[in-house]
Write an enzyme that holds these catalytic residues in place. Structure first.
Site, PDB file in Angstrom:
ATOM      1  N   ARG A  37     -12.295  -4.096   5.110  1.00 19.54           N
ATOM      2  CA  ARG A  37     -13.056  -5.196   4.504  1.00 19.54           C
ATOM      3  C   ARG A  37     -14.094  -4.597   3.566  1.00 19.54           C
ATOM      4  O   ARG A  37     -14.994  -3.890   4.021  1.00 19.54           O
ATOM      5  CB  ARG A  37     -13.719  -6.028   5.595  1.00 19.54           C
ATOM      6  N   SER A 106      -9.331 -17.188   9.225  1.00 20.85           N
ATOM      7  CA  SER A 106     -10.616 -17.553   9.811  1.00 20.85           C
ATOM      8  C   SER A 106     -10.692 -19.067   9.908  1.00 20.85           C
ATOM      9  O   SER A 106     -10.371 -19.764   8.944  1.00 20.85           O
ATOM     10  CB  SER A 106     -11.773 -17.059   8.938  1.00 20.85           C
ATOM     11  N   LYS A 135     -22.605 -10.508   8.219  1.00 20.36           N
ATOM     12  CA  LYS A 135     -21.987 -11.301   7.139  1.00 20.36           C
ATOM     13  C   LYS A 135     -23.021 -12.311   6.681  1.00 20.36           C
ATOM     14  O   LYS A 135     -23.392 -13.208   7.444  1.00 20.36           O
ATOM     15  CB  LYS A 135     -20.730 -12.004   7.674  1.00 20.36           C
TER      16      LYS A 135
HETATM   17  N1  TZP Z   1     -16.534 -12.700   9.639  1.00 25.14           N
HETATM   18  C1  TZP Z   1     -17.126 -13.563  10.442  1.00 25.14           C
HETATM   19  S1  TZP Z   1     -18.408 -12.904  11.280  1.00 25.14           S
HETATM   20  C2  TZP Z   1     -18.167 -11.391  10.563  1.00 25.14           C
HETATM   21  C3  TZP Z   1     -17.097 -11.462   9.690  1.00 25.14           C
HETATM   22  C4  TZP Z   1     -16.584 -10.361   8.873  1.00 25.14           C
HETATM   23  C5  TZP Z   1     -19.029 -10.219  10.843  1.00 25.14           C
HETATM   24  C6  TZP Z   1     -18.785  -9.632  12.196  1.00 25.14           C
HETATM   25  O1  TZP Z   1     -19.634  -8.529  12.382  1.00 25.14           O
HETATM   26  P1  TZP Z   1     -20.356  -8.226  13.773  1.00 25.14           P
HETATM   27  O2  TZP Z   1     -21.259  -7.080  13.462  1.00 25.14           O
HETATM   28  O3  TZP Z   1     -19.274  -7.825  14.720  1.00 25.14           O
HETATM   29  O4  TZP Z   1     -21.084  -9.464  14.178  1.00 25.14           O
END
Ligand code: TZP
Ligand code: MG
Length: 210
Positions: A37, A106, A135
């Site tokens: 990503r 998602s 995010k």
């Molecule tokens: N998509 C939804 S939440 C997220 C992504 C890429 C971030 C998840 O990161 P973390 O640090 O595991 O909460």
């Protein structure tokens, strides 16, 4: 397909380690799936990183998924692509992808989960399950009740994403997730391999308790 521990690479919080280094350390700790990503790289650089990670993942027997970019995923020979609600529609990706190519989606509600399943998604990610600092536009967490509702409504593999840690992972599995997708709990840790190993052991233990 196993999505138990699904690790998302992020060079922004990866303590100076490259996507490929993060992927190699995560699979050494037992990650079942790796997602590349990066919203900043050029298509060319993303392809280069994807091509390297494809080898790392396949040598380890892990799935390799590219976020957002179907073109890069296909060109690099990845196992699949992960699409959000503002990305290419699932049906269009399905039309362009070869048989067996994985399309992850998602979702944020039961309704969007049912729609993504009908459009042809192979797995769903409840995004975000909990609030996350990884995010910017993730918004508030949908919580374990929504996770459990989606589990009941849709038969596809379901992963929780956002705010998953060693402390809450057992609750997430108990609520019905097949696996967890994480950034900070693995790639943000000093010892990525140890963090992956620990989180995976907790997932396996939580599943054994079901
Ligand atoms: N998509 C939804 S939440 C997220 C992504 C890429 C971030 C998840 O990161 P973390 O640090 O595991 O909460
Ligand atoms: Mg996306």
């Amino acid at each position: 397909m196993a999505y138990d521990l699904y690790v998302i690479t992020d060079e922004g919080i990866g303590q100076g380690r490259s996507h490929a280094e993060l992927a190699a350390r995560a699979v050494a700790g037992g990650a079942d799936a790796i997602q590349l990503r990066d919203k900043t790289l050029s298509g060319r650089d993303l392809f280069t990183a994807a091509s390297t990670i494809r080898e790392i993942a396949s040598d380890a027997g892990a799935l390799f998924i590219v976020n957002d970019r179907l073109d890069v995923a296909l060109a690099a020979g990845a196992d699949g692509v992960h699409l959000g609600e503002s990305d290419l529609p699932i049906g269009e990706a399905r039309r362009l992808a070869p048989p067996g190519f994985i399309i992850g989606a998602s979702v944020g509600s039961v309704a969007t989960a049912i729609r993504a399943a009908a459009e042809g998604a192979d797995y769903l990610a409840l995004s975000p399950t909990f609030a996350t600092g990884s995010k910017d536009d993730a918004g508030p967490g949908h919580g374990l009740a929504t996770l459990a509702e989606i589990r009941t409504a849709v038969a596809l593999p379901l992963v929780a994403i956002g705010g998953i840690t060693a402390k809450n992972v057992a609750d997430v599995i108990a609520a019905g997730a097949d696996g967890v997708a994480v950034i900070s709990a693995v790639v943000g840790q000093d010892d990525v391999t140890a963090a992956a190993r620990d989180l995976r052991a907790r997932i396996v233990a939580a599943k054994a308790n079901q």
